[in-house]
Design a protein around this motif. Structure first.
Motif, short mmCIF file in Angstrom:
data_model
loop_
_atom_site.label_atom_id
_atom_site.label_comp_id
_atom_site.label_asym_id
_atom_site.label_seq_id
_atom_site.Cartn_x
_atom_site.Cartn_y
_atom_site.Cartn_z
N ASN A 271 0.83 -1.21 0.00
CA ASN A 271 0.00 0.00 0.00
C ASN A 271 0.86 1.25 0.00
O ASN A 271 0.52 2.26 -0.62
N TYR A 272 1.99 1.21 0.72
CA TYR A 272 2.89 2.38 0.74
C TYR A 272 3.47 2.63 -0.65
O TYR A 272 3.55 3.77 -1.10
N VAL A 273 3.88 1.55 -1.33
CA VAL A 273 4.44 1.72 -2.67
C VAL A 273 3.39 2.28 -3.62
O VAL A 273 3.65 3.18 -4.41
N SER A 340 13.01 2.70 -13.67
CA SER A 340 13.39 1.61 -12.76
C SER A 340 12.40 1.49 -11.61
O SER A 340 12.12 0.40 -11.13
N LEU A 341 11.83 2.62 -11.17
CA LEU A 341 10.81 2.55 -10.11
C LEU A 341 9.54 1.89 -10.61
O LEU A 341 8.88 1.14 -9.88
N LEU A 342 9.17 2.17 -11.88
CA LEU A 342 7.95 1.58 -12.42
C LEU A 342 8.11 0.08 -12.63
O LEU A 342 7.11 -0.62 -12.76
N ILE A 378 10.71 0.08 -1.12
CA ILE A 378 10.31 1.24 -0.31
C ILE A 378 11.52 2.12 -0.03
O ILE A 378 11.44 3.35 -0.08
N GLU A 379 12.67 1.51 0.26
CA GLU A 379 13.88 2.31 0.50
C GLU A 379 14.26 3.12 -0.74
O GLU A 379 14.65 4.28 -0.64
N GLN A 381 12.22 4.26 -3.01
CA GLN A 381 11.29 5.38 -3.14
C GLN A 381 11.53 6.43 -2.08
O GLN A 381 11.38 7.62 -2.32
N GLN A 382 11.90 6.01 -0.87
CA GLN A 382 12.15 6.99 0.18
C GLN A 382 13.38 7.83 -0.14
O GLN A 382 13.45 9.00 0.25
N HIS A 383 14.37 7.25 -0.83
CA HIS A 383 15.58 7.99 -1.15
C HIS A 383 15.50 8.65 -2.53
O HIS A 383 16.48 9.20 -2.99
N PHE A 384 14.30 8.54 -3.16
CA PHE A 384 14.16 9.15 -4.47
C PHE A 384 14.15 10.67 -4.33
O PHE A 384 13.45 11.20 -3.49
N SER A 385 14.94 11.33 -5.09
CA SER A 385 15.01 12.79 -5.05
C SER A 385 15.24 13.31 -6.46
O SER A 385 15.85 12.64 -7.30
N LEU A 386 14.71 14.48 -6.70
CA LEU A 386 14.85 15.08 -8.01
C LEU A 386 16.30 15.51 -8.25
O LEU A 386 16.94 16.06 -7.36
N SER A 387 16.78 15.27 -9.45
CA SER A 387 18.16 15.65 -9.78
C SER A 387 18.26 17.06 -10.32
O SER A 387 19.35 17.55 -10.54
N ALA A 388 17.14 17.73 -10.54
CA ALA A 388 17.16 19.09 -11.06
C ALA A 388 15.99 19.87 -10.49
O ALA A 388 14.93 19.30 -10.22
N ASP A 389 16.19 21.13 -10.30
CA ASP A 389 15.12 22.02 -9.83
C ASP A 389 14.14 22.23 -10.97
O ASP A 389 14.50 22.74 -12.03
N PRO A 390 12.87 21.83 -10.81
CA PRO A 390 11.93 21.95 -11.93
C PRO A 390 11.66 23.39 -12.32
O PRO A 390 11.18 23.66 -13.41
N SER A 391 11.93 24.35 -11.43
CA SER A 391 11.66 25.74 -11.77
C SER A 391 12.72 26.34 -12.70
O SER A 391 12.45 27.29 -13.42
#
Length: 741
Positions: A271-273, A340-342, A378-379, A381-391
């Motif tokens: 459910n968390y995923v 890879s997440l999908l 889950i780990e 996804q928890q450590h997933f972070s954007l590599s670029a500022d979308p703005s």
């Protein structure tokens, strides 16, 4: 929220198909067994791998770890069932894999061979034990999921024919008998299961090519069901295995409890995923939208300035192309990470099918690996972070300025990471943080200061970086508290907890957005409430030798004419005078902390506390180096040492000439005599009135230097004594200091 395999798309079907593949033959698993590392592999593939590694051919039953059909339960015409005609099976039979022991040799004549199987999934050599593959349980749950998948997607499916119809009139099977382990058409099922006989009570199922036993049985005690689960060994146990000495002291639970616990964990993890997939997709969409918006804004700016950019267009085009390539590479890597997440979708679909398993022992047997993989998903996804500022705000251009000076036009850069000034930053009644920007940094419009309380931490040191990032110590996740829109290069943080370690960091912001964080630093708050006071000049002050500064927080003592004249008349020695200063407040209860700085060039300075009445009595008596009531080398006043049952009315530490004297009675000193230590930049004192304890600290790191006792039967006040020239400065409250700034 489980969905059926019938409703899933082609991509998802291919994804779950990868979960059902054997890692050796890379085909759909057939008769899978569970290795000790909890990964599954075809039994024939495992046998071939062992033979290729030089092990003797293992002894394998036709269907490993299934109860053999007895004559009572075997169908009367089951012997007419055609044998499998696969090439792999024939090849294994020819190599002797299904053979038993050699004729004429008893099994116990030679020592058992410990087999190591190279698991292709985890890449480790797994020890199989003395019986080799015979000790591996059959993965019945995986077989059932494969069977359901074949029926759903019709992958390589062929009609399951009745095994008892006479050719060429053989009909398609409509039922399977779990007890007879055969497939029947309607007529043959009625024929071999006549009404009123024990066969009529057999369990009928859907037609299948592989029958599975009703229950898992122990590999060593074939008549015993697996009713327990050992958490220490992570193995299923029968009642007899449970009694073995090897499991003494292990955490063993009933299979029903293990089934329920593991099923609840996997359900929550899945459910968390599911809940985070939409968030990840939204972030990826935001990044892609940011790319499009940035390109549109850049094209618009170039169009507006095209008339005045003729000579600069070539240089800026090259700069823009380099920046675009850099961002595209980062975002392409981000999209790859998203893909890879999908890929976890196949694992989730497999997990859904796994949760349909109702047999508790089978479920626990097959669910362990899925549980570990879900934890890793889950780990990730928890450590997933954007590599670029979308703005992409750091690519905006201040067009008004560049119109006037096109030759200096460039992209705006965010501020560099600030550098924290560790000499000015300190913790007292509040936290005072001071920083500066590097010389080559872009200017910052304002700053963001973040801080958090480090759980269970002490012994803070400057320059340490918190390796846990935005997590608290020992893995404790804490949320950063923030001071936004801070102007200037300093900030004050209040409402803190005493005797705690706080982690601080700061970053600047301008039109390009926020820059990098500074290094994270520790600040240790005082162990008690800060006591605010001034030096009292009403008594005990010799104006010709001691002078107080503005605000009466600074004092300086210089040798006067009297001392010089005495030294001129003396041939071998001279008498030194002592000047005593006390605080303008007295302490009658509680715990209090204060700090001061002693000038390193001071001759002798004594810092501590004393009973106010005793201090007045002591000061009005003539004091000199020969006085029996005062010995500066003792490190603290010992006027009451002759009364051993009562603590002394004074407690001082002596310091001077850049050193501090630690008496031998200090708790931190285990030698036979006093020690000297370098004089710290700031000296902290904490008085516990109820316990009559005075503790001296290095105020910079709050390291304990020495601890003594003092009589607190009457009001006690901080006291300072000068012997010869010297100076000291009381620590000013941060609140007052910030107001002055």
């Amino acid at each position: 929220h489980f969905f059926n395999l019938d409703s899933i798309g082609v991509e998802l079907k291919n994804s779950i198909k990868r979960e059902l593949h054997c890692p050796v033959c890379e085909e759909m698993v057939k008769q899978p067994i569970v290795l000790p590392c909890m990964h599954s592999v075809c039994v024939l593939c495992a046998a071939e791998v062992l033979v290729q590694r030089g092990y003797p051919p293992p002894e394998l039953p036709a269907e490993p770890k299934t109860p053999t059909s007895s004559p009572i339960t075997r169908s009367p015409r089951q012997t007419r069932r055609p044998p499998p005609k696969t090439d792999r099976l024939d090849r294994v039979i020819r190599t002797g894999l299904l053979c038993g022991t050699h004729p004429g040799r008893r099994r116990k004549d030679t020592p058992p061979v410990i087999m190591l199987f190279p698991c292709p999934t985890c890449g480790k050599d797994v020890e199989l034990g003395e019986r080799g593959l015979a000790d591996c349980l059959r993965n019945l749950t995986l077989e059932r999921i494969v069977e359901r998948y074949r029926h759903t997607v019709s992958l390589g499916s062929m009609a399951v024919m009745c095994q008892f119809c006479k050719p060429p009139q053989a009909l398609e099977a409509t039922k399977g008998c779990a007890d007879c382990r055969s497939n029947f058409c309607n007529e043959c099922f009625k024929l071999y299961h006549p009404w009123g006989t024990p066969r009529a009570q057999h369990e009928h199922i859907l037609p299948t090519h592989s029958f599975r036993p009703k229950v898992l049985v122990c590999v060593e005690h074939e008549q015993e069901r697996l009713q327990f689960y050992c958490r220490s060994c992570q193995r299923l146990l029968c009642p007899l295995c449970k009694l073995r000495r090897a499991h003494s002291g292990h955490k063993i639970m009933p299979i029903a409890l293990a089934y329920q616990t593991l099923k609840e964990k996997i359900t929550k993890e899945m459910n968390y995923v599911f809940a985070n997939q939409d968030s990840v997709q939204a972030q990826i969409t935001q990044v892609e939208s940011g790319i499009a918006q940035t390109e549109e804004q850049l094209n618009q700016c170039v169009s507006e300035l095209r008339s005045v950019l003729a000579e600069r267009q070539g240089a800026l085009a090259m700069l823009l192309e380099g920046a675009r390539a850099q961002r595209a590479g980062a975002l392409n890597a981000q999209l790859s990470e998203k893909q890879s997440l999908l890929e976890n979708a196949g694992l989730l679909t497999y997990t859904q099918e796994l949760l349909k398993e109702t047999d508790q022992s089978c479920f626990v047997q097959a669910a362990r690996v899925t549980h570990n993989r879900l934890v890793k998903a889950i780990e990730n996804q928890q450590h997933f972070s954007l590599s670029a500022d979308p703005s992409f705000r750091h690519f905006q251009m201040d067009v008004s300025r560049e119109l006037k000076a096109l030759s200096s036009m460039d992209f705006i850069q965010a501020p560099l990471a600030p550098v924290i000034d560790t000499q000015k930053t300190l913790a007292y009644d509040q936290l005072y943080l001071c920083w500066r920007l590097p010389q080559d940094s872009a200017p910052a419009w304002h700053y963001s200061v973040e801080y958090l309380r480090k759980v269970g931490g002490a012994g803070a040191l400057w320059g340490r970086v918190l390796s846990e990032g935005s997590s608290g110590s020992n893995g404790t996740h804490c949320s950063w508290q923030r001071l936004d829109d801070v102007g200037g290069t300093s900030a004050v943080i209040d409402k803190l907890e005493m005797d705690s370690v706080y982690v601080l960091r700061v970053r600047g912001c301008n039109k390009a957005g926020f820059g990098e964080y500074s290094e994270e630093v520790y600040l240790h708050t005082p162990p008690a409430t800060v006591l605010s006071f001034c030096l009292d000049s009403r008594w005990g002050l010799h104006a010709e030798r001691v002078a107080l500064g503005k605000g009466q927080t600074y004092a300086r003592s210089v040798p006067g004419m009297t001392l010089l004249q005495a030294a001129d008349r003396a041939l071998t020695s001279c008498h030194l005078t002592s000047d005593l200063l006390v605080a303008d407040v007295s302490i009658t209860q509680g715990r209090h902390y204060w700090a001061c700085s002693v000038e390193p060039g001071s001759y002798l300075v004594k810092v501590g506390v004393g009973v106010e009445a005793k201090l007045q009595e002591w000061f009005h008596l003539p004091q000199d180096m020969a006085s029996p009531r005062y010995d500066p080398d003792s490190g603290h006043d010992s006027g009451a040492e002759d009364t051993q049952d009562c603590p002394p009315p004074f407690c001082f530490l002596t310091m001077g000439m850049g050193k501090i004297l630690l008496p031998k009675c200090g708790a931190s000193n285990t030698s036979t005599g006093p020690l000297t230590a370098p004089l710290p930049p700031r000296l902290g004192l904490c008085l516990d009135f109820e316990k009559g304890r005075l503790t001296f600290y290095d105020a910079h790191s709050l390291r304990v230097l020495w601890e003594g006792t003092v009589d607190c039967s009457a009001p006690v006040c901080p006291a300072f004594c000068f012997i010869g020239g010297g100076a000291l400065q009381l620590q000013e409250l941060i609140a007052n200091l910030f107001q002055h700034c």
